[in-house]
Scaffold this motif. Structure first.
Motif, short mmCIF file in Angstrom:
data_model
loop_
_atom_site.label_atom_id
_atom_site.label_comp_id
_atom_site.label_asym_id
_atom_site.label_seq_id
_atom_site.Cartn_x
_atom_site.Cartn_y
_atom_site.Cartn_z
N UNK A 155 0.83 -1.21 0.00
CA UNK A 155 0.00 0.00 0.00
C UNK A 155 0.86 1.26 0.00
N UNK A 156 1.96 1.24 0.78
CA UNK A 156 2.87 2.39 0.81
C UNK A 156 3.54 2.56 -0.55
N UNK A 157 3.98 1.47 -1.15
CA UNK A 157 4.60 1.55 -2.48
C UNK A 157 3.62 2.12 -3.49
N UNK A 158 2.38 1.70 -3.42
CA UNK A 158 1.35 2.22 -4.34
C UNK A 158 1.16 3.72 -4.16
N UNK A 159 1.23 4.18 -2.91
CA UNK A 159 1.03 5.60 -2.64
C UNK A 159 2.18 6.45 -3.17
N UNK A 160 3.34 5.84 -3.38
CA UNK A 160 4.52 6.57 -3.85
C UNK A 160 4.70 6.53 -5.36
N UNK A 161 3.95 5.68 -6.06
CA UNK A 161 4.25 5.40 -7.45
C UNK A 161 3.99 6.60 -8.36
N UNK A 162 3.08 7.48 -7.97
CA UNK A 162 2.77 8.62 -8.84
C UNK A 162 3.59 9.86 -8.49
N UNK A 163 4.66 9.68 -7.73
CA UNK A 163 5.58 10.77 -7.38
C UNK A 163 4.89 11.89 -6.62
N UNK A 164 3.87 11.56 -5.83
CA UNK A 164 3.18 12.56 -5.02
C UNK A 164 4.15 13.22 -4.05
N UNK A 165 4.00 14.53 -3.87
CA UNK A 165 4.88 15.26 -2.97
C UNK A 165 4.49 15.09 -1.51
N UNK A 166 3.22 14.79 -1.25
CA UNK A 166 2.70 14.72 0.12
C UNK A 166 2.07 13.35 0.35
N UNK A 167 2.45 12.72 1.45
CA UNK A 167 1.92 11.41 1.82
C UNK A 167 1.12 11.57 3.10
#
Length: 276
Positions: A155-167
């Protein structure tokens, strides 16, 4: 993906309140006049008892809920809808059971708006992120074949895949056992250090908040509100030994006292609170 992607703008929460309409009853005030500034690349934790508005505030920052009063800005842009450069991780991994691990990580790129990412590039990006969360070799498995902790790493990897600046993370480790939770805390700090993203992390666990964050916003309820913002003096990088330091225990004590009294504590030294 391994080079730092530094968030480019601060997040400004300005006098935000949120009420929910309830049929045949007075509106429920979930959050009252919350204000805080989050700096680019900062790790901020939100702690407080159940019902204090932590998740409500996080969802408003994400653009999933609209404030009843006040405003939320990222840089010079007011947040009025879901933000493409924000990703959110929930307590449940919410993986699609019929898709493989690799396909789940690639999903935001397949669903995303704007410039289409070629499939080969999307696959390479997802594989690199699986390496980042130490799940290389698991891309062909299905979620049911993974442990709870491994699913949350997907789930964390998926949240990072679009190069989002804020998590934005809403109690992502709350359902895990203590050992797995501590391991993932350390993993999250490693990922944060590698990517440079801004993280806002909701938890009810004060030990977890102190271990992870640069600052901790302490929230009270009836109505929900921010009662204090505490600077954490714990040196980085942090590891298991950090949890045995006096700075760690001192910060946890301050959070507990603030939560029990509902008012900020002046520590008079290292880690003293800094209200916004």
């Amino acid at each position: 993906m391994t080079t730092a992607t530094v968030a480019r703008a601060s997040i400004s929460v300005r006098g935000v309140s949120k009420s929910f309409e309830i049929p045949r009853e007075a509106p429920f005030l979930a959050l009252k006049e919350a204000s805080i500034e989050v700096e680019p690349g900062e790790f901020l934790a939100l702690v407080g008892p159940s019902g204090c508005g932590k998740s409500t505030l996080l969802r408003m920052i994400a653009g999933l809920l609209k404030p009843t009063e006040g405003e939320i800005w990222v840089g010079d842009r007011q947040i009025t809808r879901p933000q493409e450069d924000f990703s959110i991780v929930f307590q449940s991994p919410r993986l699609l059971p019929w898709k493989t691990v690799l396909e789940n990580v690639m999903l935001p790129l397949a669903l995303g708006r704007g410039k289409k990412v070629p499939k080969a590039e999307a696959k390479a990006r997802a594989q690199e992120l699986l390496e980042l969360v130490q799940l290389e070799g698991f891309g062909g498995r299905f979620p049911s074949e993974l442990s709870g902790g491994m699913q949350q790493r997907v789930s964390i990897a998926r949240s990072l895949v679009n190069s989002a600046n804020v998590l934005l993370m809403d109690e992502p480790f709350g359902a895990l056992d203590a050992f797995t939770r501590e391991r993932l805390n350390e993993e999250l700090l490693r990922i944060w250090s590698a990517t440079g993203r801004t993280i806002i992390f909701v938890t009810h666990d004060m030990d977890e908040a102190v271990f992870l964050a640069d600052r901790v916003a302490v929230m009270g309820k009836e109505p929900g509100r921010i009662v204090d913002v505490v600077d954490i003096p714990l040196a980085r990088p942090r590891n298991a030994e950090s949890r045995t330091s006096e700075e760690f225990f001192g910060s946890v004590r301050r959070l507990r006292q603030t939560l029990s009294t509902g008012v900020g504590v002046d520590a008079g030294g290292a880690g003293a609170h800094r209200a916004e």
